[in-house]
Design a protein around this motif. Sequence first.
Motif, PDB file in Angstrom:
ATOM      1  N   ILE A   1      13.133  49.222 -24.601  1.00 60.21           N
ATOM      2  CA  ILE A   1      13.994  48.146 -25.109  1.00 60.21           C
ATOM      3  C   ILE A   1      13.190  46.863 -25.320  1.00 60.21           C
ATOM      4  CG2 ILE A   1      15.877  46.591 -24.479  1.00 60.21           C
ATOM      5  CD1 ILE A   1      17.296  48.951 -23.244  1.00 60.21           C
ATOM      6  N   LEU A   2      12.360  46.520 -24.351  1.00 65.23           N
ATOM      7  CA  LEU A   2      11.532  45.319 -24.502  1.00 65.23           C
ATOM      8  C   LEU A   2      10.549  45.460 -25.654  1.00 65.23           C
ATOM      9  CD1 LEU A   2      10.782  44.293 -20.816  1.00 65.23           C
ATOM     10  CD2 LEU A   2      12.207  43.104 -22.484  1.00 65.23           C
ATOM     11  N   GLY A   3       9.967  46.649 -25.809  1.00 65.57           N
ATOM     12  CA  GLY A   3       9.062  46.875 -26.925  1.00 65.57           C
ATOM     13  C   GLY A   3       9.753  46.758 -28.265  1.00 65.57           C
ATOM     14  N   PHE A   4      10.989  47.212 -28.335  1.00 61.20           N
ATOM     15  CA  PHE A   4      11.733  47.115 -29.587  1.00 61.20           C
ATOM     16  C   PHE A   4      12.115  45.674 -29.896  1.00 61.20           C
ATOM     17  CE2 PHE A   4      15.511  47.451 -32.261  1.00 61.20           C
ATOM     18  CZ  PHE A   4      15.052  48.343 -33.224  1.00 61.20           C
ATOM     19  N   ILE A   5      12.495  44.928 -28.878  1.00 61.85           N
ATOM     20  CA  ILE A   5      12.919  43.543 -29.096  1.00 61.85           C
ATOM     21  C   ILE A   5      11.733  42.631 -29.392  1.00 61.85           C
ATOM     22  CG2 ILE A   5      13.922  41.533 -27.948  1.00 61.85           C
ATOM     23  CD1 ILE A   5      15.829  43.461 -26.522  1.00 61.85           C
ATOM     24  N   LEU A   6      10.641  42.816 -28.669  1.00 65.09           N
ATOM     25  CA  LEU A   6       9.511  41.899 -28.799  1.00 65.09           C
ATOM     26  C   LEU A   6       8.635  42.173 -30.019  1.00 65.09           C
ATOM     27  CD1 LEU A   6       8.423  41.576 -25.074  1.00 65.09           C
ATOM     28  CD2 LEU A   6       9.795  39.997 -26.428  1.00 65.09           C
ATOM     29  N   ASN A   7       8.664  43.384 -30.553  1.00 65.71           N
ATOM     30  CA  ASN A   7       7.798  43.735 -31.681  1.00 65.71           C
ATOM     31  C   ASN A   7       8.614  43.939 -32.943  1.00 65.71           C
ATOM     32  OD1 ASN A   7       5.363  43.779 -30.194  1.00 65.71           O
ATOM     33  ND2 ASN A   7       5.993  45.727 -29.323  1.00 65.71           N
ATOM     34  N   ARG A   8       9.383  42.934 -33.324  1.00 62.75           N
ATOM     35  CA  ARG A   8      10.228  43.053 -34.503  1.00 62.75           C
ATOM     36  C   ARG A   8       9.433  42.955 -35.803  1.00 62.75           C
ATOM     37  NH1 ARG A   8      15.239  44.858 -33.790  1.00 62.75           N
ATOM     38  NH2 ARG A   8      15.924  43.667 -35.570  1.00 62.75           N
ATOM     39  N   LYS A   9       8.169  42.542 -35.750  1.00 64.84           N
ATOM     40  CA  LYS A   9       7.371  42.417 -36.972  1.00 64.84           C
ATOM     41  C   LYS A   9       6.665  43.714 -37.347  1.00 64.84           C
ATOM     42  CE  LYS A   9       6.399  37.544 -36.333  1.00 64.84           C
ATOM     43  NZ  LYS A   9       5.370  36.528 -36.135  1.00 64.84           N
ATOM     44  N   ASN A  10       6.352  44.546 -36.381  1.00 61.48           N
ATOM     45  CA  ASN A  10       5.575  45.762 -36.638  1.00 61.48           C
ATOM     46  C   ASN A  10       6.479  46.986 -36.552  1.00 61.48           C
ATOM     47  OD1 ASN A  10       3.639  47.700 -36.894  1.00 61.48           O
ATOM     48  ND2 ASN A  10       2.253  46.797 -35.400  1.00 61.48           N
ATOM     49  N   ILE A  11       6.612  47.674 -37.655  1.00 62.26           N
ATOM     50  CA  ILE A  11       7.537  48.804 -37.729  1.00 62.26           C
ATOM     51  C   ILE A  11       7.025  50.007 -36.929  1.00 62.26           C
ATOM     52  CG2 ILE A  11       6.971  50.268 -39.682  1.00 62.26           C
ATOM     53  CD1 ILE A  11       9.568  49.583 -40.898  1.00 62.26           C
ATOM     54  N   ILE A  12       5.728  50.190 -36.843  1.00 62.19           N
ATOM     55  CA  ILE A  12       5.176  51.327 -36.096  1.00 62.19           C
ATOM     56  C   ILE A  12       5.471  51.172 -34.611  1.00 62.19           C
ATOM     57  CG2 ILE A  12       3.050  52.516 -35.459  1.00 62.19           C
ATOM     58  CD1 ILE A  12       1.976  51.879 -38.206  1.00 62.19           C
ATOM     59  N   LEU A  13       5.318  49.973 -34.091  1.00 59.04           N
ATOM     60  CA  LEU A  13       5.618  49.749 -32.676  1.00 59.04           C
ATOM     61  C   LEU A  13       7.101  49.882 -32.386  1.00 59.04           C
ATOM     62  CD1 LEU A  13       3.195  46.819 -31.808  1.00 59.04           C
ATOM     63  CD2 LEU A  13       2.985  49.236 -31.246  1.00 59.04           C
ATOM     64  N   MET A  14       7.945  49.565 -33.364  1.00 63.77           N
ATOM     65  CA  MET A  14       9.382  49.761 -33.182  1.00 63.77           C
ATOM     66  C   MET A  14       9.724  51.247 -33.087  1.00 63.77           C
ATOM     67  SD  MET A  14      10.820  46.786 -35.729  1.00 63.77           S
ATOM     68  CE  MET A  14      12.447  47.457 -35.804  1.00 63.77           C
ATOM     69  N   ILE A  15       9.089  52.068 -33.921  1.00 61.71           N
ATOM     70  CA  ILE A  15       9.315  53.516 -33.871  1.00 61.71           C
ATOM     71  C   ILE A  15       8.815  54.088 -32.549  1.00 61.71           C
ATOM     72  CG2 ILE A  15       8.626  55.715 -34.920  1.00 61.71           C
ATOM     73  CD1 ILE A  15       8.701  54.294 -37.626  1.00 61.71           C
ATOM     74  N   ILE A  16       7.681  53.611 -32.077  1.00 65.42           N
ATOM     75  CA  ILE A  16       7.145  54.080 -30.794  1.00 65.42           C
ATOM     76  C   ILE A  16       8.081  53.681 -29.646  1.00 65.42           C
ATOM     77  CG2 ILE A  16       5.260  53.748 -29.138  1.00 65.42           C
ATOM     78  CD1 ILE A  16       3.360  53.630 -31.534  1.00 65.42           C
ATOM     79  N   ALA A  17       8.650  52.489 -29.716  1.00 69.81           N
ATOM     80  CA  ALA A  17       9.584  52.042 -28.675  1.00 69.81           C
ATOM     81  C   ALA A  17      10.846  52.908 -28.661  1.00 69.81           C
ATOM     82  CB  ALA A  17       9.946  50.575 -28.886  1.00 69.81           C
TER      83      ALA A  17
END
Length: 88
Positions: A12-28
């Motif tokens: 959840i924190l990874g998804f919220i904090l990395n809103r600019k990078n789509i790859i990190l959102m998918i990993i989260a």
Amino acid sequence: MNLSLFLFLIGILGFILNRKNIILMIIAIEIMLLAVTLLVLISSIGFDDNGGQTFSIYIISIAGAESVIGLSILVAYYRLRGTISLRT
């Protein structure tokens, strides 16, 4: 159970904090799905039930399909925009 809760919070924190990078959102999102799968496996072992183990296999297969669809959307977005950054 604490490990799965910790992994879910990291997702959840990874998804919220990395809103600019789509790859990190998918990993989260993948981390969150794997945390839920771990929780289902732990509870199925605790209750001595094989249905939870079968359900966890379904969750993992759906998570794999979600990864493929997300990465294909990412490739299409890159071809259209020329960058994978969401804020251009």
